[in-house]
Design a protein around this motif. Structure first.
Motif, PDB file in Angstrom:
ATOM      1  N   VAL A 144      12.048 -22.581   6.921  1.00 51.44           N
ATOM      2  CA  VAL A 144      12.975 -23.578   6.383  1.00 51.44           C
ATOM      3  C   VAL A 144      14.186 -22.807   5.874  1.00 51.44           C
ATOM      4  O   VAL A 144      14.060 -22.001   4.937  1.00 51.44           O
ATOM      5  CB  VAL A 144      12.327 -24.393   5.248  1.00 51.44           C
ATOM      6  N   ILE A 145      15.320 -23.029   6.493  1.00 52.70           N
ATOM      7  CA  ILE A 145      16.537 -22.301   6.123  1.00 52.70           C
ATOM      8  C   ILE A 145      17.359 -23.162   5.180  1.00 52.70           C
ATOM      9  O   ILE A 145      17.583 -24.354   5.446  1.00 52.70           O
ATOM     10  CB  ILE A 145      17.366 -21.960   7.370  1.00 52.70           C
ATOM     11  N   PHE A 146      17.811 -22.552   4.084  1.00 51.92           N
ATOM     12  CA  PHE A 146      18.607 -23.302   3.120  1.00 51.92           C
ATOM     13  C   PHE A 146      19.772 -22.444   2.640  1.00 51.92           C
ATOM     14  O   PHE A 146      19.838 -21.237   2.920  1.00 51.92           O
ATOM     15  CB  PHE A 146      17.748 -23.771   1.942  1.00 51.92           C
ATOM     16  N   GLU A 147      20.658 -23.098   1.938  1.00 48.63           N
ATOM     17  CA  GLU A 147      21.879 -22.439   1.496  1.00 48.63           C
ATOM     18  C   GLU A 147      21.935 -22.364  -0.029  1.00 48.63           C
ATOM     19  O   GLU A 147      21.571 -23.336  -0.734  1.00 48.63           O
ATOM     20  CB  GLU A 147      23.085 -23.248   1.984  1.00 48.63           C
ATOM     21  N   LEU A 148      22.359 -21.222  -0.542  1.00 48.11           N
ATOM     22  CA  LEU A 148      22.625 -21.057  -1.973  1.00 48.11           C
ATOM     23  C   LEU A 148      23.927 -20.279  -2.092  1.00 48.11           C
ATOM     24  O   LEU A 148      24.039 -19.162  -1.570  1.00 48.11           O
ATOM     25  CB  LEU A 148      21.502 -20.266  -2.661  1.00 48.11           C
ATOM     26  N   SER A 149      24.910 -20.875  -2.752  1.00 43.42           N
ATOM     27  CA  SER A 149      26.200 -20.208  -2.950  1.00 43.42           C
ATOM     28  C   SER A 149      26.763 -19.642  -1.656  1.00 43.42           C
ATOM     29  O   SER A 149      27.249 -18.502  -1.632  1.00 43.42           O
ATOM     30  CB  SER A 149      26.068 -19.078  -3.985  1.00 43.42           C
ATOM     31  N   GLY A 150      26.684 -20.390  -0.600  1.00 39.20           N
ATOM     32  CA  GLY A 150      27.289 -19.992   0.664  1.00 39.20           C
ATOM     33  C   GLY A 150      26.473 -18.994   1.470  1.00 39.20           C
ATOM     34  O   GLY A 150      26.878 -18.582   2.557  1.00 39.20           O
ATOM     35  N   ARG A 151      25.327 -18.569   0.938  1.00 38.14           N
ATOM     36  CA  ARG A 151      24.494 -17.627   1.674  1.00 38.14           C
ATOM     37  C   ARG A 151      23.222 -18.326   2.166  1.00 38.14           C
ATOM     38  O   ARG A 151      22.804 -19.327   1.593  1.00 38.14           O
ATOM     39  CB  ARG A 151      24.130 -16.441   0.788  1.00 38.14           C
ATOM     40  N   HIS A 152      22.641 -17.741   3.197  1.00 36.39           N
ATOM     41  CA  HIS A 152      21.481 -18.383   3.825  1.00 36.39           C
ATOM     42  C   HIS A 152      20.189 -17.655   3.507  1.00 36.39           C
ATOM     43  O   HIS A 152      20.086 -16.439   3.610  1.00 36.39           O
ATOM     44  CB  HIS A 152      21.695 -18.456   5.343  1.00 36.39           C
ATOM     45  N   TYR A 153      19.222 -18.455   3.124  1.00 36.21           N
ATOM     46  CA  TYR A 153      17.901 -17.953   2.786  1.00 36.21           C
ATOM     47  C   TYR A 153      16.854 -18.795   3.498  1.00 36.21           C
ATOM     48  O   TYR A 153      17.177 -19.853   4.069  1.00 36.21           O
ATOM     49  CB  TYR A 153      17.676 -18.015   1.267  1.00 36.21           C
ATOM     50  N   ALA A 154      15.604 -18.319   3.450  1.00 41.30           N
ATOM     51  CA  ALA A 154      14.544 -19.088   4.097  1.00 41.30           C
ATOM     52  C   ALA A 154      13.228 -18.906   3.360  1.00 41.30           C
ATOM     53  O   ALA A 154      13.004 -17.897   2.687  1.00 41.30           O
ATOM     54  CB  ALA A 154      14.373 -18.655   5.554  1.00 41.30           C
ATOM     55  N   PHE A 155      12.401 -19.929   3.482  1.00 45.11           N
ATOM     56  CA  PHE A 155      10.998 -19.848   3.079  1.00 45.11           C
ATOM     57  C   PHE A 155      10.166 -20.065   4.330  1.00 45.11           C
ATOM     58  O   PHE A 155      10.609 -20.695   5.285  1.00 45.11           O
ATOM     59  CB  PHE A 155      10.627 -20.949   2.075  1.00 45.11           C
ATOM     60  N   TYR A 156       8.941 -19.573   4.300  1.00 47.46           N
ATOM     61  CA  TYR A 156       8.016 -19.913   5.374  1.00 47.46           C
ATOM     62  C   TYR A 156       7.754 -21.419   5.334  1.00 47.46           C
ATOM     63  O   TYR A 156       7.540 -22.005   4.284  1.00 47.46           O
ATOM     64  CB  TYR A 156       6.694 -19.160   5.220  1.00 47.46           C
ATOM     65  N   GLY A 157       7.782 -22.035   6.505  1.00 48.77           N
ATOM     66  CA  GLY A 157       7.573 -23.475   6.589  1.00 48.77           C
ATOM     67  C   GLY A 157       6.229 -23.910   6.055  1.00 48.77           C
ATOM     68  O   GLY A 157       6.087 -25.013   5.521  1.00 48.77           O
ATOM     69  N   SER A 158       5.238 -23.028   6.176  1.00 51.68           N
ATOM     70  CA  SER A 158       3.886 -23.371   5.702  1.00 51.68           C
ATOM     71  C   SER A 158       3.856 -23.531   4.181  1.00 51.68           C
ATOM     72  O   SER A 158       2.943 -24.137   3.634  1.00 51.68           O
ATOM     73  CB  SER A 158       2.887 -22.289   6.130  1.00 51.68           C
ATOM     74  N   GLU A 159       4.876 -22.979   3.489  1.00 51.25           N
ATOM     75  CA  GLU A 159       4.913 -23.065   2.029  1.00 51.25           C
ATOM     76  C   GLU A 159       5.626 -24.325   1.549  1.00 51.25           C
ATOM     77  O   GLU A 159       5.509 -24.704   0.388  1.00 51.25           O
ATOM     78  CB  GLU A 159       5.628 -21.836   1.455  1.00 51.25           C
ATOM     79  N   VAL A 160       6.390 -24.945   2.421  1.00 50.44           N
ATOM     80  CA  VAL A 160       7.231 -26.083   2.014  1.00 50.44           C
ATOM     81  C   VAL A 160       6.544 -27.388   2.408  1.00 50.44           C
ATOM     82  O   VAL A 160       6.239 -27.611   3.574  1.00 50.44           O
ATOM     83  CB  VAL A 160       8.633 -25.993   2.662  1.00 50.44           C
ATOM     84  N   HIS A 161       6.292 -28.247   1.409  1.00 54.78           N
ATOM     85  CA  HIS A 161       5.589 -29.503   1.660  1.00 54.78           C
ATOM     86  C   HIS A 161       6.540 -30.646   1.962  1.00 54.78           C
ATOM     87  O   HIS A 161       6.243 -31.515   2.773  1.00 54.78           O
ATOM     88  CB  HIS A 161       4.755 -29.894   0.431  1.00 54.78           C
TER      89      HIS A 161
END
Lengths: 150, 173
Positions: free
Chosen positions: B37-54
């Motif tokens: 799951v890719i998300f944005e914080l302050s214009g930068r891109h981060y991700a979590f493993y999809g298995s962790e996101v409900h």
């Protein structure tokens, strides 16, 4: 059998005295509060325990009370809070001979235990929020429940 | 009898090329893949493993909890379940989060704990080969490195894969 079922389904309610500090709605069980007193501006808020003149309705007189501001016991982010309409809650405890200054006293509400929730584990396991022990859901609004004895 | 020596010479090369291509495609199919799951914080891109996101929620009223650590923004009522909501900006040395219409709350589990995480926007949900995730660069800021589990590139963007357990662990210390 029906009595046992009644106990399990629980129509038990708690009485919560609510108030608002810094835009946050809080509540304390009325069982913890001896008296609500009018507070005179002491000018010493933010200095920990301090003396404040309070009107005791039960005694029918002004008296000096040792009190501490709520946010000095349970801090808010953003620094010390300014109290617009302070009241002093006299905590019902022989070992706690002081009052807690709160703001914007609201109302006493009845909350069914089914509408009381523990804090989420990430908050409950962390530091700091011990005096806030749970959340009450009242008309789609959340009220942070406080235990003055913690 | 009438065989063309050049064709015969090349036949084995052609066969070997076909075998090579076949083996490569088999490797691609068998390679493990993960959802991110890719998300944005302050214009930068981060991700979590999809298995962790409900679940991903739109912005909703967050009720502040006095006395809680600064990273904890408060509590929300999610269908009768109280969920915490946190900000991870400070851990990544980013400015405080500001709410916009794209803000989202990602409900995610790490270290056996579940919480909402406020992000500026959800960018995408992708499937990537595990081999596409590289270890974090050695030059990464030490303060942030404990929260970074890998890096990858996607659609020309550099994405930092975060360690949710490390982030939650920081809050509960």
């Amino acid at each position: 059998m029906s009595k046992g079922l009644e106990k399990e389904t629980g129509n038990e309610e708690i009485q919560i005295l609510t108030f608002i500090i810094n835009g946050v709605k809080l509540g304390v069980e009325t069982a913890q509060v001896e008296e609500v007193m009018e507070a005179e501006e002491s000018g010493k808020a933010g200095t920990g325990l301090h003396e404040i003149m309070c009107w005791s309705a039960s005694g029918g007189r002004w008296k000096d009370m040792t009190a501490i501001s709520f946010d000095e016991r349970i801090p808010f982010c953003g620094g010390p809070v300014k109290y617009a309409s302070p009241k002093v809650l006299l905590v019902k405890d022989k070992d706690t001979p002081y009052g807690i200054v709160i703001d914007n006293l609201s109302e006493i509400i009845s909350v069914n235990l089914n509408s009381v929730y523990p804090l989420p584990p990430l908050i409950a396991k962390g530091r700091g929020a011990k005096a806030v022990w749970g959340v009450a859901l009242d008309k789609a609004e959340l009220i942070m429940l406080v235990d003055f004895y913690r | 009898m009438g065989a063309d020596p050049d064709t015969d010479k090349n036949r084995s090369d052609v066969t070997l090329s076909r075998v090579q291509r076949l083996r490569e495609s088999l490797v691609d199919v068998e390679e493990a893949r993960v959802k991110l799951v890719i998300f944005e914080l302050s214009g930068r891109h981060y991700a979590f493993y999809g298995s962790e996101v409900h679940e991903i929620l739109p912005w909703t009223t967050i009720y502040y909890v006095p006395g809680a650590p600064d990273a904890i923004l408060g509590v929300i009522n999610l269908r009768g379940r109280m969920e915490s909501v946190i900000t991870i900006n400070k851990f990544l040395d980013l400015p405080d989060i500001a709410r916009t219409q794209n803000s989202r709350i990602a409900i995610a589990t790490g270290k056996g704990l579940r919480s909402g995480i406020l992000v500026d926007a959800i960018e995408d949900i992708i499937d990537v080969a595990v081999s596409a995730i590289k270890p974090p660069l050695a030059t990464i800021d030490k303060a942030k490195s404990e929260f970074v589990t890998g890096e990858l590139s996607h659609n020309g963007k550099d994405i930092i894969l975060l360690d949710l357990s490390a982030l939650y662990g920081k809050i509960t210390v």
